[in-house]
Design a protein around this motif. Structure first.
Motif, PDB file in Angstrom:
ATOM      1  N   HIS A 162       0.843  -1.193   0.000  1.00  0.00           N
ATOM      2  CA  HIS A 162       0.000   0.000   0.000  1.00  0.00           C
ATOM      3  C   HIS A 162       0.882   1.249   0.000  1.00  0.00           C
ATOM      4  O   HIS A 162       1.786   1.374   0.827  1.00  0.00           O
ATOM      5  CB  HIS A 162      -0.927   0.013   1.226  1.00  0.00           C
ATOM      6  N   VAL A 163       0.625   2.124  -0.926  1.00  0.00           N
ATOM      7  CA  VAL A 163       1.399   3.359  -1.042  1.00  0.00           C
ATOM      8  C   VAL A 163       0.414   4.514  -0.992  1.00  0.00           C
ATOM      9  O   VAL A 163      -0.610   4.496  -1.667  1.00  0.00           O
ATOM     10  CB  VAL A 163       2.195   3.376  -2.366  1.00  0.00           C
ATOM     11  N   GLU A 164       0.752   5.516  -0.203  1.00  0.00           N
ATOM     12  CA  GLU A 164      -0.070   6.736  -0.146  1.00  0.00           C
ATOM     13  C   GLU A 164       0.034   7.443  -1.490  1.00  0.00           C
ATOM     14  O   GLU A 164       1.122   7.562  -2.057  1.00  0.00           O
ATOM     15  CB  GLU A 164       0.436   7.653   0.970  1.00  0.00           C
ATOM     16  N   GLU A 165      -1.094   7.898  -1.994  1.00  0.00           N
ATOM     17  CA  GLU A 165      -1.074   8.663  -3.248  1.00  0.00           C
ATOM     18  C   GLU A 165      -0.377   9.985  -3.025  1.00  0.00           C
ATOM     19  O   GLU A 165      -0.561  10.618  -1.982  1.00  0.00           O
ATOM     20  CB  GLU A 165      -2.496   8.881  -3.740  1.00  0.00           C
ATOM     21  N   PRO A 166       0.441  10.430  -3.976  1.00  0.00           N
ATOM     22  CA  PRO A 166       1.159  11.723  -3.796  1.00  0.00           C
ATOM     23  C   PRO A 166       0.201  12.899  -3.813  1.00  0.00           C
ATOM     24  O   PRO A 166      -0.846  12.920  -4.302  1.00  0.00           O
ATOM     25  CB  PRO A 166       2.110  11.787  -4.972  1.00  0.00           C
TER      26      PRO A 166
END
Length: 164
Positions: free
Chosen positions: A160-164
């Motif tokens: 899971h990656v936070e959206e920029p």
């Protein structure tokens, strides 16, 4: 290992869809390079994949006859029939199988000794090679080939990656 088998299966399905618009005579037309025609290339890819994995498991690799698979639907049916066995073996793959010995006794008396991991990678590379030939033939027909890009096929889910 599984990732690149899945890649090949996805791309193969995309090529089947690509071929659906071609008339049967175009699928069977003899072509320069490869094993002769688009359908025969699919047949060859399926047969080689299934045969090698059968051999690794010590099972017979009974030869099919291309004469029985002269339509895209017949090729797809053969693929569906053999795929269950192939996928089951790929899903059971574990690192300890990597260096298992495969002894290939040729009819001419020669003996080749290979590691299972090398055979599995050969099967993967074999299909990618023939898919490249299909891409050349697609361009000869004036059509855009199926993308060979690994990225974007959803093969590996990122963390899971936070959206920029």
């Amino acid at each position: 290992m599984e990732t690149f088998f899945r890649y090949n299966w996805i791309v193969r399905e995309q090529w089947y869809a690509w071929c659906a618009d071609l008339p049967p005579e175009e699928l069977l037309r003899p072509r320069t390079g490869g094993v002769g025609s688009i359908l025969k290339t699919f047949f060859h890819i399926i047969d080689v994949e299934w045969s090698w994995l059968q051999l690794l498991q010590g099972k017979p690799d009974g030869a099919e006859d291309f004469a029985n698979y002269q339509t895209l639907e017949a090729i797809r049916e053969l693929d569906r029939k053999l795929h269950q066995n192939v996928e089951a073996f790929v899903l059971l793959w574990e690192p300890s199988m990597e260096k298992r010995t495969y002894i290939d006794r040729r009819t001419d008396g020669h003996v080749h000794i290979d590691a299972w991991g090398e055979v599995m990678r050969h099967v993967i590379a074999h299909e990618i090679h023939h898919i490249g030939q299909l891409s050349v033939w697609a361009r000869e027909l004036g059509r855009e080939p199926v993308s060979a890009n690994v990225i974007g096929k959803g093969l590996i889910e990122p963390d899971h990656v936070e959206e920029p």
